[in-house]
Enzyme design. Structure first.
Site, short mmCIF file in Angstrom:
data_model
loop_
_atom_site.label_atom_id
_atom_site.label_comp_id
_atom_site.label_asym_id
_atom_site.label_seq_id
_atom_site.Cartn_x
_atom_site.Cartn_y
_atom_site.Cartn_z
N GLY A 81 -3.73 -38.96 -25.85
CA GLY A 81 -4.62 -38.59 -26.94
C GLY A 81 -3.84 -38.03 -28.11
O GLY A 81 -2.61 -37.92 -28.07
N GLY A 82 -4.57 -37.66 -29.16
CA GLY A 82 -3.93 -37.15 -30.36
C GLY A 82 -3.19 -35.85 -30.13
O GLY A 82 -2.24 -35.53 -30.84
N GLY A 84 -1.86 -34.91 -27.01
CA GLY A 84 -0.96 -34.93 -25.87
C GLY A 84 -1.33 -35.98 -24.84
O GLY A 84 -2.16 -36.85 -25.10
N VAL A 86 -2.31 -37.15 -20.68
CA VAL A 86 -3.12 -36.73 -19.53
C VAL A 86 -2.54 -37.35 -18.28
O VAL A 86 -2.23 -38.55 -18.25
CB VAL A 86 -4.59 -37.16 -19.70
CG1 VAL A 86 -5.42 -36.67 -18.51
CG2 VAL A 86 -5.17 -36.62 -21.00
N ASP A 197 -15.59 -35.10 -32.40
CA ASP A 197 -14.84 -36.30 -32.00
C ASP A 197 -15.53 -36.99 -30.84
O ASP A 197 -14.89 -37.39 -29.86
CB ASP A 197 -13.40 -35.92 -31.64
CG ASP A 197 -12.47 -37.14 -31.67
OD1 ASP A 197 -12.80 -38.12 -32.37
OD2 ASP A 197 -11.43 -37.11 -31.00
#
Length: 390
Positions: A81-82, A84, A86, A197
């Site tokens: 993701g923006g 970091g 997962v 978001d």
């Protein structure tokens, strides 16, 4: 005789100087020891205060997370993701977890991280992902979530094969579940929270395909009667941003409503709003849905892989609700309480939707996008097209 006196005096002076120096060295050592003890005591107290008063969730140590994720091996990486990456992990007791490891360049400091942790800790709802704890050690900032075996919604509805596993009944339940989770954020929790978001990749699915809203990295909290705010830093994902947020930086609960409307149309059609293509026009999915509604043929929006086992009235009602949510003017969009009511009651009267915002994919505003696993600023042209309503 004189030589003896000189030697004695020199010896005595040396002893006095040595004693004096020894005394000051001893006092200096005591002072340093006391300062170190006070520093350790302050650090310990601060650490305990941080754990007991600032954070409302369990703290995991880095060694445990390292072991659970096999040192963040690429084989355990399940998302990007923006803010970091997962990773999937497994705790010593066998519990499976999802570890969101924030990148050091995410721009989120310790204070902001703790605020996010405490925010999510206060949210308890079946349609919100559950946070199990966090890890703060050195430069590392990590969030530990319950693991969802079916990953995110976009892995199903936008995949040519897996979307066949989502018949209409499951899609409808997912739409209603997302609506209830968003209603909780806007109106039913102790805080009023704007997600900012909401998109298919931020909807996780459990074993029973129950939707859970996730990723509160850019969510905003409001108290009292406040429902919106202005910002110079527009953040979000292409295709889901409301016109007033993308154009002027104004976001509110109605911004989330717009994103929800886009998501509803995507779930029904199996198509992405951003990147939608039709050989006969340049409209995006929102514009295409509005065109079909205006032509009184809304069922053509349905995903072609769906069979005939669905209620026509239910599908049309969902399309109408989706179009009501993506209307250009914020005051025309319904609240999430109205959305849940309209979805749950077949006898509820629905207004006719007006023209949507952003029905063509040409953008000319600067948006800090978090989609696609990267944070970047890109300029495109935004065109708001007005289409005649019936």
């Amino acid at each position: 005789m004189m030589m003896i006196i000189v030697v004695v005096v020199s010896t005595v002076l040396g002893m006095i100087l040595s004693a004096t120096a020894g005394y000051y060295i001893c006092q200096l050592r005591k002072a340093k020891l006391k300062a170190a003890q006070e520093e350790n005591s302050f650090y310990k107290d601060s650490k305990e205060e941080s754990q007991d008063n600032e954070l409302e969730l369990p703290l995991f140590d880095l060694g445990t997370i390292f072991a659970a994720t096999d040192k963040f091996s690429s084989a355990n990486k399940i998302g990007q993701g923006g803010f970091g990456s997962v990773y999937k992990g497994e705790l010593p007791d066998g519990q499976e977890i999802a570890v969101k490891r924030l990148s050091q360049g995410s721009g989120q400091g310790l204070k902001e991280f703790k605020n996010e942790v405490n925010l999510i800790a206060k949210l308890q709802h079946p349609n919100l992902v559950r946070l199990l704890g966090c890890c703060i050690q050195g430069e590392e900032r990590m969030l530990i979530y319950e693991f969802q075996h079916n990953k995110s919604l976009d892995n199903f509805i936008f995949d040519q094969t897996r979307r066949k596993l989502l018949p209409w009944e499951k899609r409808f339940n997912i739409i209603v579940g997302i609506a209830r989770g968003l209603l909780y954020l806007h109106e039913d929790s102790r805080l009023r929270i704007i997600h900012r978001d909401l998109k298919a990749s931020n909807i996780l699915l459990d074993n029973e395909m129950c939707p859970k809203i996730s990723d509160f990295g850019i969510a905003r909290i409001f108290g009292g009667e406040q429902t919106g705010e202005m910002t110079k830093r527009v953040m979000g994902t292409y295709g889901y941003l409301s016109p007033e947020y993308a154009m002027s930086g104004h976001f509110s609960v109605k911004s989330d409503v717009f994103s929800f409307g886009v998501l509803v149309l995507e779930i029904i059609s199996g198509k992405k709003n951003w990147g939608f293509y039709h050989p006969e026009h340049d409209l995006n999915l929102v514009g295409h849905a509005w065109k079909l509604w205006d032509e009184q043929s809304p069922l053509q929006l349905m995903d072609e892989v769906l069979d005939e086992s669905f209620s026509t009235n239910e599908v049309v009602r969902c399309i109408q609700v989706g179009l009501l949510c993506v209307q250009q003017r914020t005051e025309d969009r319904p609240t999430m309480s109205s959305v849940v009511f309209m979805l749950s009651n077949e006898s509820a009267e629905l207004n006719q939707p007006k023209e949507p915002g952003f029905s063509v994919e040409r953008f000319s505003v600067k948006i800090e996008s978090l989609s696609g696993g990267q944070t970047s600023s890109t300029s495109n042209d935004i065109t708001i097209t007005t289409l005649a309503g019936r």
